[in-house]
Enzyme design. Sequence first.
Site, PDB file in Angstrom:
ATOM      1  N   LYS A   1       0.817  -1.228   0.000  1.00  0.00           N
ATOM      2  CA  LYS A   1       0.000   0.000   0.000  1.00  0.00           C
ATOM      3  C   LYS A   1       0.845   1.271   0.000  1.00  0.00           C
ATOM      4  O   LYS A   1       2.027   1.261   0.317  1.00  0.00           O
ATOM      5  CB  LYS A   1      -0.972  -0.033   1.179  1.00  0.00           C
ATOM      6  CG  LYS A   1      -2.118  -1.006   0.870  1.00  0.00           C
ATOM      7  CD  LYS A   1      -3.304  -0.844   1.754  1.00  0.00           C
ATOM      8  CE  LYS A   1      -4.399  -1.806   1.231  1.00  0.00           C
ATOM      9  NZ  LYS A   1      -5.468  -1.996   2.180  1.00  0.00           N
ATOM     10  N   ARG A  59      -3.860  -9.931   4.664  1.00  0.00           N
ATOM     11  CA  ARG A  59      -4.186 -10.027   3.238  1.00  0.00           C
ATOM     12  C   ARG A  59      -2.987  -9.533   2.434  1.00  0.00           C
ATOM     13  O   ARG A  59      -2.604  -8.372   2.571  1.00  0.00           O
ATOM     14  CB  ARG A  59      -5.419  -9.158   2.968  1.00  0.00           C
ATOM     15  CG  ARG A  59      -5.939  -9.180   1.553  1.00  0.00           C
ATOM     16  CD  ARG A  59      -7.147  -8.248   1.434  1.00  0.00           C
ATOM     17  NE  ARG A  59      -7.662  -8.244   0.083  1.00  0.00           N
ATOM     18  CZ  ARG A  59      -7.157  -7.502  -0.892  1.00  0.00           C
ATOM     19  NH1 ARG A  59      -6.140  -6.713  -0.683  1.00  0.00           N
ATOM     20  NH2 ARG A  59      -7.699  -7.560  -2.106  1.00  0.00           N
TER      21      ARG A  59
HETATM   22  N1  HH2 Z   1      -7.397  -3.712   0.333  1.00  0.00           N
HETATM   23  C1  HH2 Z   1      -7.658  -3.763  -0.989  1.00  0.00           C
HETATM   24  C2  HH2 Z   1      -8.747  -4.488  -1.474  1.00  0.00           C
HETATM   25  N2  HH2 Z   1      -9.532  -5.194  -0.642  1.00  0.00           N
HETATM   26  N3  HH2 Z   1     -10.076  -5.906   1.546  1.00  0.00           N
HETATM   27  C3  HH2 Z   1      -9.847  -5.877   2.863  1.00  0.00           C
HETATM   28  N4  HH2 Z   1     -10.623  -6.571   3.708  1.00  0.00           N
HETATM   29  N5  HH2 Z   1      -8.801  -5.158   3.397  1.00  0.00           N
HETATM   30  C4  HH2 Z   1      -7.968  -4.423   2.608  1.00  0.00           C
HETATM   31  O1  HH2 Z   1      -7.059  -3.757   3.150  1.00  0.00           O
HETATM   32  C5  HH2 Z   1      -8.203  -4.415   1.191  1.00  0.00           C
HETATM   33  C6  HH2 Z   1      -9.289  -5.175   0.689  1.00  0.00           C
HETATM   34  C7  HH2 Z   1      -6.776  -3.024  -1.941  1.00  0.00           C
HETATM   35  O2  HH2 Z   1      -5.782  -3.850  -2.461  1.00  0.00           O
HETATM   36  P1  HH2 Z   1      -5.833  -4.622  -3.869  1.00  0.00           P
HETATM   37  O3  HH2 Z   1      -6.888  -5.673  -3.868  1.00  0.00           O
HETATM   38  O4  HH2 Z   1      -4.483  -5.121  -4.177  1.00  0.00           O
HETATM   39  O5  HH2 Z   1      -6.131  -3.502  -4.930  1.00  0.00           O
HETATM   40  P2  HH2 Z   1      -7.405  -3.126  -5.772  1.00  0.00           P
HETATM   41  O6  HH2 Z   1      -8.474  -2.692  -4.850  1.00  0.00           O
HETATM   42  O7  HH2 Z   1      -6.886  -2.012  -6.666  1.00  0.00           O
HETATM   43  O8  HH2 Z   1      -7.842  -4.332  -6.568  1.00  0.00           O
END
Ligand code: HH2
Length: 271
Positions: A215, A251
């Site tokens: 992040k 995660r």
């Molecule tokens: N962060 C992201 C997405 N989903 N879910 C939970 N529970 N907690 C988190 O911190 C969280 C989440 C963001 O990361 P990522 O899936 O890599 O990116 P994107 O939303 O661009 O797909």
Amino acid sequence: MLRRKDRPLVMGVLNVTPDSFSDGGRFAALDAALDQARRMIAAGADIIDIGGESTRPGATPVGEDVELERVLPVIAAIRQISDIPLSIDTLKPAVARAAVKAGASMWNDVSGLTASPDSLATAADLGCDVVIMHMQGKPATMQDDPRYDDPVREVFSDLEARATAAMAAGVARDKIWLDPGIGFGKRLEHNLALMAALDRLSALGFPVLLGVSRKRTVMAIDPTAIDPRDRLGGSLAMALFGAAKGVAAIRVHDVRETVQALKVWAALGAG
Ligand code: HH2
């Protein structure tokens, strides 16, 4: 509900999106997604979190059909090769419902079951584990000007209220996970305050899921880490810090490295 005593569970991220912030487009094709799932399983993932819509700051929402077309084939394909628990990362009750029907056992909702008027009732009806995450605002604008008087008090009381609402709607207490939503409508100082208070969040009595992998918080501390893939060191530091504060699951994009770090951490007697 899955738990480990010695160390947090590792939830591997599988984004089947063209635009996720760190891996957008890499696993959009079914074969690539399945290969990545295989790698994460071999690397020791405990859960795989499948997402068909990016929630990164500034992301544009996608329609239900598009999201279903992205995630359902991946869930079905993973179910053919493994019984690893699957989580669906979605804001949409209909997508959660279809994903659970296809074999997912957890709904990860970054809106904390607020995105749709049907969210609470759907979570109760599905009877699956539910991750209630805190987000201030909506992904499109959440990082424009996030403000809190007392981030820890406000985020925790909001999460508690959402858990209470979920239970009032019929979600079983032992199905609920809480997540402070690092980076979701929060500046560096808010994220650091929430990290420092993770033990108090766990003390509310629900397992805590922590999402810090790659992040911007890492870049805010180390400005050279502009490319999300250059944020592994900082991500591991935050994962181990969360483990020491008692989080139940982390995660991550880098499953192998995180599992190894947590195994060593636990072997050192920290678990
Ligand atoms: N962060 C992201 C997405 N989903 N879910 C939970 N529970 N907690 C988190 O911190 C969280 C989440 C963001 O990361 P990522 O899936 O890599 O990116 P994107 O939303 O661009 O797909």
